[in-house]
Design a protein around this motif. Structure first.
Motif, PDB file in Angstrom:
ATOM      1  N   VAL A 127       0.797  -1.080  -0.031  1.00 27.71           N
ATOM      2  CA  VAL A 127      -0.064   0.241  -0.155  1.00 27.71           C
ATOM      3  C   VAL A 127       0.609   1.302   0.189  1.00 27.71           C
ATOM      4  N   ALA A 128       0.274   2.252  -0.501  1.00 29.96           N
ATOM      5  CA  ALA A 128       1.205   3.439  -0.725  1.00 29.96           C
ATOM      6  C   ALA A 128       0.287   4.691  -0.075  1.00 29.96           C
ATOM      7  N   ILE A 129       1.060   5.139   1.162  1.00 31.02           N
ATOM      8  CA  ILE A 129       0.371   6.136   1.785  1.00 31.02           C
ATOM      9  C   ILE A 129       0.821   7.471   1.228  1.00 31.02           C
ATOM     10  N   ARG A 130      -0.005   8.311   0.631  1.00 35.39           N
ATOM     11  CA  ARG A 130       0.562   9.475  -0.085  1.00 35.39           C
ATOM     12  C   ARG A 130       0.049  10.728   0.784  1.00 35.39           C
ATOM     13  N   GLY A 131       0.744  11.780   0.612  1.00 39.54           N
ATOM     14  CA  GLY A 131       0.746  13.061   1.648  1.00 39.54           C
ATOM     15  C   GLY A 131       0.347  14.099   0.286  1.00 39.54           C
ATOM     16  N   PHE A 132      -0.026  15.337   0.858  1.00 38.82           N
ATOM     17  CA  PHE A 132      -0.524  16.311  -0.008  1.00 38.82           C
ATOM     18  C   PHE A 132       0.800  16.984  -0.307  1.00 38.82           C
ATOM     19  N   GLY A 187       3.366  15.502  -1.548  1.00 42.00           N
ATOM     20  CA  GLY A 187       4.327  14.672  -2.230  1.00 42.00           C
ATOM     21  C   GLY A 187       4.833  13.300  -1.703  1.00 42.00           C
ATOM     22  N   GLU A 188       4.627  13.503  -0.242  1.00 41.44           N
ATOM     23  CA  GLU A 188       5.019  12.448   0.412  1.00 41.44           C
ATOM     24  C   GLU A 188       4.697  11.083   0.297  1.00 41.44           C
ATOM     25  N   VAL A 189       5.335  10.045   0.448  1.00 44.31           N
ATOM     26  CA  VAL A 189       4.899   8.561  -0.098  1.00 44.31           C
ATOM     27  C   VAL A 189       5.348   7.906   1.273  1.00 44.31           C
ATOM     28  N   ILE A 190       4.739   6.894   1.825  1.00 49.90           N
ATOM     29  CA  ILE A 190       5.223   5.709   2.494  1.00 49.90           C
ATOM     30  C   ILE A 190       4.722   4.413   1.773  1.00 49.90           C
ATOM     31  N   ARG A 191       5.686   3.444   1.662  1.00 51.27           N
ATOM     32  CA  ARG A 191       5.239   2.035   1.078  1.00 51.27           C
ATOM     33  C   ARG A 191       5.263   0.973   2.106  1.00 51.27           C
ATOM     34  N   GLU A 192       4.234   0.337   2.240  1.00 48.19           N
ATOM     35  CA  GLU A 192       4.249  -0.717   3.335  1.00 48.19           C
ATOM     36  C   GLU A 192       3.892  -1.735   2.555  1.00 48.19           C
ATOM     37  N   LYS A 193       4.697  -2.989   2.974  1.00 44.36           N
ATOM     38  CA  LYS A 193       4.304  -4.449   2.411  1.00 44.36           C
ATOM     39  C   LYS A 193       3.053  -4.673   3.137  1.00 44.36           C
ATOM     40  N   PHE A 250       2.707  13.006   8.195  1.00 45.16           N
ATOM     41  CA  PHE A 250       2.337  14.071   7.563  1.00 45.16           C
ATOM     42  C   PHE A 250       0.971  13.931   7.154  1.00 45.16           C
ATOM     43  N   ALA A 251       0.265  14.950   6.614  1.00 49.69           N
ATOM     44  CA  ALA A 251      -1.087  15.162   6.361  1.00 49.69           C
ATOM     45  C   ALA A 251      -1.346  13.946   5.033  1.00 49.69           C
ATOM     46  N   VAL A 252      -2.217  12.969   5.274  1.00 48.21           N
ATOM     47  CA  VAL A 252      -2.435  12.042   4.346  1.00 48.21           C
ATOM     48  C   VAL A 252      -3.595  12.438   3.367  1.00 48.21           C
TER      49      VAL A 252
END
Length: 190
Positions: free
Chosen positions: A142-147, A149-155, A171-173
């Protein structure tokens, strides 16, 4: 190159998913495949995507070693799907029956709904499999994306009707996307 290959796999996935909306979907290993108007989208599109998923699952070296072994050990007295399953189980050292059962011996594909809620400095994510068939087992991200341009990827292993996870996000999601690289054969609920 890689981009053209990925585009082709995505084209195949979309062709299959759109093709079985109106025509009867059957499992690729089911002899009824030859009688359904969806034959071409199943045999040539779904199978291409599923083989790409197997390649992602086991890695390039194991995938190509497995196929060399399939052709070296081919036995016309056995079903081809059984041979491929057994070779990949042997090549990987892990039972791959689950993969072949869900992708070659069962029709359909996953239909995933995703919900998320902010919980302090974390995001609570719920993935639901909505299809009528039994739940699929999917190794995904899953990719959690912020306003900004931040991105966290989690398996994540999706292996039931509902899968939950919690991920820290400082960050703001803006949104959460399952399978952000379009590696899996699935439909996303809107």
């Amino acid at each position: 190159g890689v981009a053209a290959y990925r585009n082709y796999i995505r084209f195949c996935a979309n062709t299959y998913l759109n093709g079985v909306i109106t025509d009867k979907d059957v499992a690729p290993a089911d002899p009824a495949i030859y009688k359904t108007p969806a034959y071409r989208v199943i045999a040539f599109c779904k199978n291409a995507v599923v083989l790409d998923m197997l390649r992602t699952e086991v890695g390039d070296e194991t995938f190509f070693a497995g196929w060399r072994s399939v052709f070296d050990d081919y036995d016309t007295s056995r079903d081809g799907f059984d041979i491929v399953r057994d070779v990949f189980s042997r090549t990987t050292g892990a039972d791959k029956r689950w993969f072949f059962d869900q992708w070659f011996f069962q029709s359909g594909s996953p239909y995933i709904a995703i919900e998320h809620a902010i919980d302090g400095d974390s995001v609570a994510i719920t993935l639901r499999q909505l299809q009528k068939q039994q739940p699929f087992r999917l190794n995904s991200e899953v990719a959690i994306r912020g306003f900004s341009g931040e991105v966290i990827r989690e398996k994540v292993m999706i292996d039931g009707r509902e899968t939950r996870l919690k991920v820290k996000a400082m960050f703001a999601v803006r949104d959460v996307v399952v399978d952000p690289d379009d590696r899996l054969l699935l439909r996303r609920a809107q």
